[in-house]
Design a protein around this motif. Structure first.
Motif, mmCIF file in Angstrom:
data_model
loop_
_atom_site.group_PDB
_atom_site.id
_atom_site.type_symbol
_atom_site.label_atom_id
_atom_site.label_comp_id
_atom_site.label_asym_id
_atom_site.label_seq_id
_atom_site.Cartn_x
_atom_site.Cartn_y
_atom_site.Cartn_z
ATOM 1 N N ALA A 504 0.836 -1.204 0.000
ATOM 2 C CA ALA A 504 0.000 0.000 0.000
ATOM 3 C C ALA A 504 0.872 1.257 0.000
ATOM 4 C CB ALA A 504 -0.924 -0.011 1.217
ATOM 5 N N GLU A 505 1.954 1.229 0.752
ATOM 6 C CA GLU A 505 2.885 2.362 0.775
ATOM 7 C C GLU A 505 3.573 2.522 -0.577
ATOM 8 O OE1 GLU A 505 5.591 1.664 3.951
ATOM 9 O OE2 GLU A 505 4.028 1.578 5.497
ATOM 10 N N LEU A 507 2.504 1.723 -3.512
ATOM 11 C CA LEU A 507 1.593 2.232 -4.546
ATOM 12 C C LEU A 507 1.424 3.751 -4.476
ATOM 13 C CD1 LEU A 507 -1.098 -0.575 -4.363
ATOM 14 C CD2 LEU A 507 0.390 -0.089 -6.321
ATOM 15 N N GLU A 508 1.791 4.325 -3.349
ATOM 16 C CA GLU A 508 1.699 5.786 -3.185
ATOM 17 C C GLU A 508 3.085 6.443 -3.199
ATOM 18 O OE1 GLU A 508 -0.447 6.435 0.411
ATOM 19 O OE2 GLU A 508 -2.336 5.598 -0.368
ATOM 20 N N ASP A 509 4.094 5.699 -3.639
ATOM 21 C CA ASP A 509 5.461 6.223 -3.646
ATOM 22 C C ASP A 509 5.600 7.383 -4.627
ATOM 23 O OD1 ASP A 509 8.468 6.335 -4.243
ATOM 24 O OD2 ASP A 509 8.387 4.779 -2.705
ATOM 25 N N ASP A 510 6.413 8.375 -4.271
ATOM 26 C CA ASP A 510 6.642 9.522 -5.154
ATOM 27 C C ASP A 510 7.413 9.129 -6.405
ATOM 28 O OD1 ASP A 510 5.384 11.124 -3.329
ATOM 29 O OD2 ASP A 510 7.241 11.744 -2.322
ATOM 30 N N GLU A 515 6.302 2.979 -7.967
ATOM 31 C CA GLU A 515 4.850 2.841 -8.050
ATOM 32 C C GLU A 515 4.458 1.833 -9.137
ATOM 33 O OE1 GLU A 515 0.862 5.543 -9.050
ATOM 34 O OE2 GLU A 515 2.851 6.461 -9.040
ATOM 35 N N CYS A 518 5.151 -1.731 -8.073
ATOM 36 C CA CYS A 518 4.157 -2.206 -7.107
ATOM 37 C C CYS A 518 2.832 -2.555 -7.801
ATOM 38 C CB CYS A 518 3.941 -1.142 -6.035
ATOM 39 S SG CYS A 518 5.350 -0.965 -4.898
ATOM 40 N N LYS A 519 2.452 -1.784 -8.793
ATOM 41 C CA LYS A 519 1.235 -2.097 -9.547
ATOM 42 C C LYS A 519 1.377 -3.439 -10.261
ATOM 43 C CE LYS A 519 -0.391 2.643 -10.332
ATOM 44 N NZ LYS A 519 -0.622 3.715 -11.330
ATOM 45 N N THR A 534 -6.624 -5.481 -5.083
ATOM 46 C CA THR A 534 -6.903 -4.042 -5.113
ATOM 47 C C THR A 534 -7.966 -3.685 -4.083
ATOM 48 O OG1 THR A 534 -6.369 -4.001 -7.473
ATOM 49 C CG2 THR A 534 -7.571 -2.120 -6.590
ATOM 50 N N LYS A 538 -7.744 -1.234 -0.715
ATOM 51 C CA LYS A 538 -8.662 -0.108 -0.466
ATOM 52 C C LYS A 538 -9.263 -0.183 0.926
ATOM 53 C CE LYS A 538 -10.066 0.711 -5.272
ATOM 54 N NZ LYS A 538 -11.195 0.647 -6.237
#
Length: 541
Positions: A504-505, A507-510, A515, A518-519, A534, A538
């Motif tokens: 989860a972290e 997927l939100e990486d800068d 990112e 991870c996807k 997914t 969420k």
């Protein structure tokens, strides 16, 4: 072959033509005898002629004659071998002062009976020819013809060459003629008794000390072929000498490394390393378990040898370790599970060096890394660590009797995971280095342990690296996780619960590459597990 040479008298032409005729009749395998003794003496005398084309042609004629009438040639063998060596010396050292100097020094101090070959006169005559450019026409053709003569000589005069081997072998080894030289080396190993060759090895090694890299490579090849022909009794009789020779051979590459120092070139030295490593492979295959343990322990001590301060400043001590681990990788590929117990000799070093490598190239150690500024020193560490990782990977693949027990696993797994911290590798190398070397090692460690609890431990330690400040380190961490998932497939499902918070972290990486990776992991997990990953993410599960 020019019979109109201005140095040739009418009688010499007659003798030379007789030699050519003798050669031709030998080719057609007709029953012939040598000319009368007086004419044979004339043939021998004419071997001293300075024209290389004539000399090499006559040598070839005489050797062909020996195939038909060896007894007729024996009175000429001293002159025949001496002049063969003279042509080899001239053609192999022409325009190479370093080769000339080392060859002349070796020959003048060679303990060979002067009644067989007077090496001092041989050297003086060679120097005289080399000083006259006009005598060096068609030098390449002369070399080829003489090498063909040597190849025939090994068969035709096999039983009579032993006293001359310390003279012939080094000159053959330093001759650059590619496939032809290699053919002679193979013929020599298969035709001359190993004990005769081994008797001259100390002299050959003395010659090699100042010779070029290719000569040393060919020596290793010759010994590899010789030792392949030994039975168990002959091996036991020669084992100590063989091992001393191997250590000297392995030291050749470390010596050359030290001499090159900042001009370190892996490709240049690798052929030398591999040649002597292959000779040790043959040695290992001939050894029984007790013999191999005895000699491998000695080899380990050789690799641990300490060095003077001025040598340590150049990281010289690591080079022997490189050769050692290169050898380990070759041996376990050949001996598989049989060799795994030998890891006890260097397991602790391997684990410690993984820690050292991570520390040397970590971001926190950057201010202390002044001694690493030289490219060749960085290259040394990259290469040694690559070999350490590969040797461990091969251990994991071949460990059938639980050499890697719980204690070793705990000691090693943390060290391997910490290698991810080595983010300060030379520019542009970090990603590829980790994916090509560390990832396969960790994958095979997972395959070896095949235990959910241990998997969770290593997996969690890897995932913790995904929280590093350095985006490259985070990217590499997720690439390793992706590699584990691709390899383990549905077996990785048991680790999903630990993975999701970190994923989860990610997927939100800068960092977009992190990112994206991870996807890709989410897609793979959904394909593998059949679950809606997914949706879980969420819901914060």
């Amino acid at each position: 072959m020019c019979i109109r040479d201005r140095y040739m008298g009418e009688h010499a032409v007659t003798v030379y033509i007789e030699g050519c005729f003798l050669f031709l009749t030998a080719i057609f395998k007709k029953k012939v005898r040598l000319p009368k003794e007086s004419r044979a003496s004339n043939l021998a005398a004419y071997l001293n002629h300075n024209n290389l084309s004539v000399k090499s042609s006559l040598i070839y004629c005489l050797v062909k004659a020996a195939e038909v009438d060896v007894n007729g040639i024996l009175p000429l063998i001293n002159e025949l071998v001496a002049e063969t060596c003279a042509v080899l010396l001239i053609t192999s050292t022409n325009q190479n002062e370093t080769k000339q100097s080392s060859s002349f020094e070796y020959l003048t101090t060679l303990p060979i009976d002067s009644s067989l070959v007077d090496t001092s006169k041989l050297v003086e005559r060679t120097k005289s020819v080399l000083s006259r450019e006009g005598q060096l026409k068609n030098i390449d053709l002369s070399l080829i013809l003489t090498l063909k003569s040597v190849n025939l000589m090994i068969t035709a005069l096999n039983d009579y060459l032993e006293p001359y081997l310390s003279l012939l072998i080094p000159l053959i080894l330093q001759t650059e003629a590619d496939e032809l030289t290699d053919t002679i080396i193979e013929h020599l190993a298969n035709s001359i008794e190993v004990r005769h060759i081994m008797a001259h090895v100390p002299n050959v090694l003395r010659f090699l000390k100042n010779s070029d890299t290719n000569s040393k490579v060919r020596t290793a090849r010759l010994l590899e072929l010789c030792w392949s022909n030994l039975d168990s009794d002959a091996f036991t009789e020669n084992a100590d000498l063989m091992f001393r020779v191997i250590l000297r051979g392995l030291s050749f590459s470390s010596d050359e490394f030290y001499q090159r120092n900042e001009q370190y070139d892996e490709q240049t030295l690798r052929s030398l390393e591999i040649a002597w490593i292959k000779s040790f492979e043959v040695f290992a295959m001939k050894s029984n378990e007790n013999q191999l343990k005895q000699y491998f322990l000695k080899l380990t001590k050789w690799s641990e040898k300490g060095y003077a301060e001025y040598q340590r400043a150049g990281q010289f001590e690591y080079y022997r370790r490189i050769i050692y681990f290169e050898l380990v990788c070759h041996l376990i590929e050949r001996l598989s599970s049989y060799f795994v117990p030998f890891y006890v000799f260097f397991f602790e070093f391997a684990a410690n060096y993984a820690d050292e490598f991570a520390r040397k190239f970590s971001a926190s150690d950057k201010p202390k890394r002044k001694h690493m500024e030289l490219d060749y020193i960085q290259h040394l560490h990259l290469r040694l660590n690559r070999l350490v990782l590969e040797s461990l990977r091969l251990c994991f693949v071949n460990d059938k009797d639980e050499f890697i027990d719980s204690v070793k696993f705990e000691r090693l797994s943390n060290s391997l995971v910490n290698v991810i911290d080595a983010v300060e590798l030379p520019e542009g190398k970090y990603r590829d280095y980790m994916i090509e070397n560390l990832q396969p090692c960790l994958i095979d460690l997972f395959e070896l342990i095949n235990n959910d609890f241990k998997w969770k431990t290593v997996n969690y330690n890897i995932l913790m690296k995904s929280r590093a400040d350095n985006p490259e380190q985070r990217y590499v961490t997720w690439r390793i996780i992706l590699g584990l998932l691709d390899h383990l497939k549905d077996r990785y499902v048991s680790l999903i619960h630990d993975l999701l918070p970190f994923l989860a972290e990610g997927l939100e990486d800068d960092n977009l590459e992190v990112e994206k990776t991870c996807k890709n992991i989410v897609i793979r997990l959904e394909q593998t597990s059949g679950e809606n990953i997914t949706e879980y993410l969420k819901q914060g599960v």
